[in-house]
Motif scaffolding. Sequence first.
Motif, PDB file in Angstrom:
ATOM      1  N   SER A  35       0.903  -1.253  -0.086  1.00  0.00           N
ATOM      2  CA  SER A  35       0.118  -0.078  -0.229  1.00  0.00           C
ATOM      3  C   SER A  35       0.910   1.244  -0.047  1.00  0.00           C
ATOM      4  O   SER A  35       0.224   2.208  -0.141  1.00  0.00           O
ATOM      5  CB  SER A  35      -0.925  -0.030   1.201  1.00  0.00           C
ATOM      6  N   SER A  36       2.128   1.176   0.169  1.00  0.00           N
ATOM      7  CA  SER A  36       3.025   2.240  -0.001  1.00  0.00           C
ATOM      8  C   SER A  36       4.415   1.850  -0.373  1.00  0.00           C
ATOM      9  O   SER A  36       4.772   0.666  -0.188  1.00  0.00           O
ATOM     10  CB  SER A  36       3.324   3.053   1.543  1.00  0.00           C
ATOM     11  N   PRO A  37       5.184   2.785  -0.641  1.00  0.00           N
ATOM     12  CA  PRO A  37       6.616   2.289  -0.987  1.00  0.00           C
ATOM     13  C   PRO A  37       7.508   2.006   0.071  1.00  0.00           C
ATOM     14  O   PRO A  37       8.248   0.879  -0.119  1.00  0.00           O
ATOM     15  CB  PRO A  37       7.330   3.701  -1.471  1.00  0.00           C
ATOM     16  N   SER A  38       7.196   2.296   1.333  1.00  0.00           N
ATOM     17  CA  SER A  38       7.802   1.698   2.534  1.00  0.00           C
ATOM     18  C   SER A  38       7.419   0.172   2.570  1.00  0.00           C
ATOM     19  O   SER A  38       8.062  -0.692   2.903  1.00  0.00           O
ATOM     20  CB  SER A  38       7.495   2.310   3.866  1.00  0.00           C
ATOM     21  N   GLY A  39       6.424  -0.351   2.303  1.00  0.00           N
ATOM     22  CA  GLY A  39       5.895  -1.704   2.436  1.00  0.00           C
ATOM     23  C   GLY A  39       6.737  -2.503   1.208  1.00  0.00           C
ATOM     24  O   GLY A  39       6.797  -3.518   1.366  1.00  0.00           O
ATOM     25  N   LEU A  40       6.808  -1.914   0.070  1.00  0.00           N
ATOM     26  CA  LEU A  40       7.567  -2.417  -0.950  1.00  0.00           C
ATOM     27  C   LEU A  40       8.775  -2.746  -0.663  1.00  0.00           C
ATOM     28  O   LEU A  40       9.542  -3.590  -0.813  1.00  0.00           O
ATOM     29  CB  LEU A  40       7.314  -1.418  -2.273  1.00  0.00           C
ATOM     30  N   ALA A  41       9.532  -1.539  -0.020  1.00  0.00           N
ATOM     31  CA  ALA A  41      10.779  -2.020   0.604  1.00  0.00           C
ATOM     32  C   ALA A  41      11.042  -3.110   1.447  1.00  0.00           C
ATOM     33  O   ALA A  41      11.775  -3.827   1.517  1.00  0.00           O
ATOM     34  CB  ALA A  41      11.382  -0.577   1.475  1.00  0.00           C
ATOM     35  N   VAL A  42       9.879  -3.412   2.314  1.00  0.00           N
ATOM     36  CA  VAL A  42       9.881  -4.551   3.438  1.00  0.00           C
ATOM     37  C   VAL A  42       9.824  -5.715   2.238  1.00  0.00           C
ATOM     38  O   VAL A  42      10.411  -6.913   2.686  1.00  0.00           O
ATOM     39  CB  VAL A  42       8.644  -4.379   4.203  1.00  0.00           C
ATOM     40  N   TRP A  43       8.796  -5.892   1.473  1.00  0.00           N
ATOM     41  CA  TRP A  43       8.915  -6.936   0.509  1.00  0.00           C
ATOM     42  C   TRP A  43      10.269  -7.148  -0.390  1.00  0.00           C
ATOM     43  O   TRP A  43      10.704  -8.305  -0.260  1.00  0.00           O
ATOM     44  CB  TRP A  43       7.751  -7.008  -0.432  1.00  0.00           C
ATOM     45  N   LEU A  44      10.696  -6.334  -0.759  1.00  0.00           N
ATOM     46  CA  LEU A  44      11.891  -6.144  -1.599  1.00  0.00           C
ATOM     47  C   LEU A  44      13.011  -7.073  -0.636  1.00  0.00           C
ATOM     48  O   LEU A  44      14.080  -7.685  -1.162  1.00  0.00           O
ATOM     49  CB  LEU A  44      12.569  -4.899  -2.187  1.00  0.00           C
ATOM     50  N   GLY A  45      13.104  -6.411   0.571  1.00  0.00           N
ATOM     51  CA  GLY A  45      14.070  -6.817   1.623  1.00  0.00           C
ATOM     52  C   GLY A  45      13.770  -8.249   1.824  1.00  0.00           C
ATOM     53  O   GLY A  45      14.750  -8.963   1.926  1.00  0.00           O
ATOM     54  N   SER A  46      12.595  -8.650   2.032  1.00  0.00           N
ATOM     55  CA  SER A  46      12.269 -10.052   2.448  1.00  0.00           C
ATOM     56  C   SER A  46      12.736 -10.918   1.307  1.00  0.00           C
ATOM     57  O   SER A  46      13.068 -12.089   1.611  1.00  0.00           O
ATOM     58  CB  SER A  46      10.779 -10.115   2.594  1.00  0.00           C
ATOM     59  N   THR A  47      12.376 -10.656   0.138  1.00  0.00           N
ATOM     60  CA  THR A  47      12.862 -11.441  -1.045  1.00  0.00           C
ATOM     61  C   THR A  47      14.189 -11.458  -1.336  1.00  0.00           C
ATOM     62  O   THR A  47      14.584 -12.117  -2.433  1.00  0.00           O
ATOM     63  CB  THR A  47      11.907 -11.083  -2.278  1.00  0.00           C
ATOM     64  N   GLY A  48      14.931 -10.612  -1.049  1.00  0.00           N
ATOM     65  CA  GLY A  48      16.503 -10.628  -1.280  1.00  0.00           C
ATOM     66  C   GLY A  48      16.507  -9.518  -2.763  1.00  0.00           C
ATOM     67  O   GLY A  48      17.718  -9.423  -3.197  1.00  0.00           O
ATOM     68  N   LEU A  49      15.371  -8.802  -2.993  1.00  0.00           N
ATOM     69  CA  LEU A  49      15.693  -8.005  -4.033  1.00  0.00           C
ATOM     70  C   LEU A  49      16.094  -6.592  -4.059  1.00  0.00           C
ATOM     71  O   LEU A  49      16.071  -5.735  -4.758  1.00  0.00           O
ATOM     72  CB  LEU A  49      14.182  -7.900  -4.752  1.00  0.00           C
ATOM     73  N   ASP A  50      16.198  -6.235  -2.660  1.00  0.00           N
ATOM     74  CA  ASP A  50      16.389  -4.613  -2.258  1.00  0.00           C
ATOM     75  C   ASP A  50      17.855  -4.228  -2.824  1.00  0.00           C
ATOM     76  O   ASP A  50      18.126  -3.190  -2.753  1.00  0.00           O
ATOM     77  CB  ASP A  50      16.265  -4.403  -0.599  1.00  0.00           C
ATOM     78  N   GLU A  51      18.701  -5.357  -3.040  1.00  0.00           N
ATOM     79  CA  GLU A  51      20.089  -4.685  -3.386  1.00  0.00           C
ATOM     80  C   GLU A  51      19.955  -4.509  -5.138  1.00  0.00           C
ATOM     81  O   GLU A  51      20.435  -3.778  -5.449  1.00  0.00           O
ATOM     82  CB  GLU A  51      20.959  -6.010  -3.293  1.00  0.00           C
TER      83      GLU A  51
END
Length: 179
Positions: A35-51
Amino acid sequence: MTTDPDPRPLIGEPLALDLLNTRWMRDGTMQDLLSSPSGLAVWLGSTGLDERFEANPVTLLHTTIARDALHAAVDGARTEDLDLVLDQGRIRATLTAEGPGEIAEFGDPRWGPGWLAARSYLELLSTAPDRIRRCAHEACVLRFFDTSRNGTRRWCSMAACGNRAKASRHYARSNPRNE
């Protein structure tokens, strides 16, 4: 990189299903991690895509478009929308010192997370489409890839949904309705 914990009840599924599981039910209310870019950041971090990918409003929009397309495809409603997501990237074959390889390339890297999830779904379909499951609990919307030996897993989590279903059946047997 995010330090916020992932609040979802089921994480670690293949990327396609993990993206679908960014929506879940809690106390009868639909929750949406994206629902927000911060939630996307959590998902990206959880899946290892944040890098590899940035959590910004455009990436969020493209990722939610991919999630909706995946949802429609998994439910058998529409596949055209998933094809539109898949049109946003490609796999390029490479040869490295370690041997043959593949690299995902995108015209716009903000499609990357959604495209990778869509590609993950294709891989699940080519591996074991019958193992893509929806939790059997009537109030749960989560998806999982059944990795059990005999392929009979029914619940996203035995500790959560499985126990709730068992408790409901026990309650129904113990307290017959008075008509």
